[in-house]
Enzyme design. Sequence first.
Site, PDB file in Angstrom:
ATOM      1  N   GLU A 181       0.837  -1.207   0.000  1.00 18.75           N
ATOM      2  CA  GLU A 181       0.000   0.000   0.000  1.00 18.75           C
ATOM      3  C   GLU A 181       0.866   1.248   0.000  1.00 18.75           C
ATOM      4  O   GLU A 181       0.600   2.210  -0.728  1.00 18.75           O
ATOM      5  CB  GLU A 181      -0.918  -0.005   1.223  1.00 18.75           C
ATOM      6  CG  GLU A 181      -1.799   1.231   1.320  1.00 18.75           C
ATOM      7  CD  GLU A 181      -2.742   1.214   2.504  1.00 18.75           C
ATOM      8  OE1 GLU A 181      -3.441   2.218   2.725  1.00 18.75           O
ATOM      9  OE2 GLU A 181      -2.778   0.188   3.222  1.00 18.75           O
TER      10      GLU A 181
ATOM     11  N   GLN B  41      17.402  33.570 -13.037  1.00 18.65           N
ATOM     12  CA  GLN B  41      18.196  32.625 -12.257  1.00 18.65           C
ATOM     13  C   GLN B  41      17.376  31.967 -11.148  1.00 18.65           C
ATOM     14  O   GLN B  41      17.514  30.761 -10.888  1.00 18.65           O
ATOM     15  CB  GLN B  41      19.410  33.324 -11.644  1.00 18.65           C
ATOM     16  CG  GLN B  41      20.351  32.366 -10.917  1.00 18.65           C
ATOM     17  CD  GLN B  41      21.508  33.078 -10.255  1.00 18.65           C
ATOM     18  OE1 GLN B  41      21.309  33.790  -9.261  1.00 18.65           O
ATOM     19  NE2 GLN B  41      22.704  32.917 -10.792  1.00 18.65           N
TER      20      GLN B  41
ATOM     21  N   GLY C 179       2.720  31.769 -10.497  1.00 17.72           N
ATOM     22  CA  GLY C 179       2.198  33.067 -10.077  1.00 17.72           C
ATOM     23  C   GLY C 179       0.695  32.995  -9.815  1.00 17.72           C
ATOM     24  O   GLY C 179       0.173  31.989  -9.336  1.00 17.72           O
TER      25      GLY C 179
ATOM     26  N   GLU D  69       4.460  11.261  10.053  1.00 18.71           N
ATOM     27  CA  GLU D  69       4.950  11.032  11.414  1.00 18.71           C
ATOM     28  C   GLU D  69       5.001   9.537  11.730  1.00 18.71           C
ATOM     29  O   GLU D  69       5.968   9.039  12.338  1.00 18.71           O
ATOM     30  CB  GLU D  69       4.053  11.756  12.419  1.00 18.71           C
ATOM     31  CG  GLU D  69       4.147  13.276  12.372  1.00 18.71           C
ATOM     32  CD  GLU D  69       3.475  13.896  11.154  1.00 18.71           C
ATOM     33  OE1 GLU D  69       3.828  15.034  10.787  1.00 18.71           O
ATOM     34  OE2 GLU D  69       2.578  13.245  10.567  1.00 18.71           O
TER      35      GLU D  69
END
Length: 384
Positions: free
Chosen positions: A241, A278, A338, A366
Amino acid sequence: MRRLIFDAEHDQFRESVARFMQAEVAPHAERWREQGMVDRDIYRKAGAQGLLCVYAEEKYGGAGIHDFRFDQIIIEENIRHGEIGFYVNLHSNLVGPYLVALCTDEQKDRFLPGVVSGETILAVAMTEPSTGSDLRSIRTTAEDKGDHWLLNGSKTYISNGILSDLLVVVARTDASKDGLSLFLVERGMEGFERGRKLAKMGLKAQDTAELFFNDVRVPKHNLLGEVGKGFSYLSLFLAQERLVGAVSFMATAQAAFDITLDYVKERKAFGKPIGAFQASRFKMAQMRAEIDAIQTYVDQCVLLHNSGELTAEDASAAKLLASELEGRVIDECVQLHGGAGYMEEYRICRMYTDARISRIFAGTSEIMREIIGRGLGLSERALT
């Protein structure tokens, strides 16, 4: 990076699956999201194409192929070209294996032909309102009445809860912590009721529901496996699973990356494509490197699964890494879009909400860390 785990037969299969998803799934995806579930007919079409439970024996309509790479391809191509809310992975890779491994020959004869053809849609009912990941706290009960079991209780957050015809239901058969058993509950059984279809943040085309069992008389021949072994059965299939989840999450991350790469090449700001800045280049480069790295790990887990060597810790790591990466990638991709990334007409917006559940279901991030940590001998019991 070129993936090395697939052979020519896998590549040919991928092409046929992609064509199916493009022709039979994608054109209906928007309507399915609006209606809150897929059409039943898509399961029958997938069955006719040989895309359901490919591992099932030929006498039940399957191909008898025990190579998870074919299942991996179906999952990946559904995400790339189909609709993530079409839960073919739940049907074939989460619930189907229970039937193949645990059903008696009589049960297989009754159920598997319909499962493989898509006439019988599958679901598994584990989660309860107060249990979550703690299966030992399940309160739904099945009482032995001699010639039948009497099932009482409720389940929630059940995927395929509305569409399903056959459900693997987890119920308590004795008071011990591990006293769980599995039952096959069929559509139309008296006392079996479906509650509301739950409204979700994402996965709009996938039906999720509450289920209620009020004195449901389950025939003795609908017990799945042996009495009292439910917890061990559930644990047995958890690794697959989580691997199924990891495969799905990586496919989603890759699809989000591809969509965004096209977008940043075309969308202009200050007279040049935003991909030429960049900041955008560095973000895309970082995502490319991370996707390749974790995809390689997941692919290796697929090969380990094929050889019967996939451990609970490895599967948990795959699920953890893939789901966390999926979340980071899609968040970055929305940012690179955006304002358009916040609009539902753009696929990246829908992917953002669809992906949030990945770090929760099949065990939260967790819980995955806890499993991995215990595998290192770092449990409280081991250290005290």
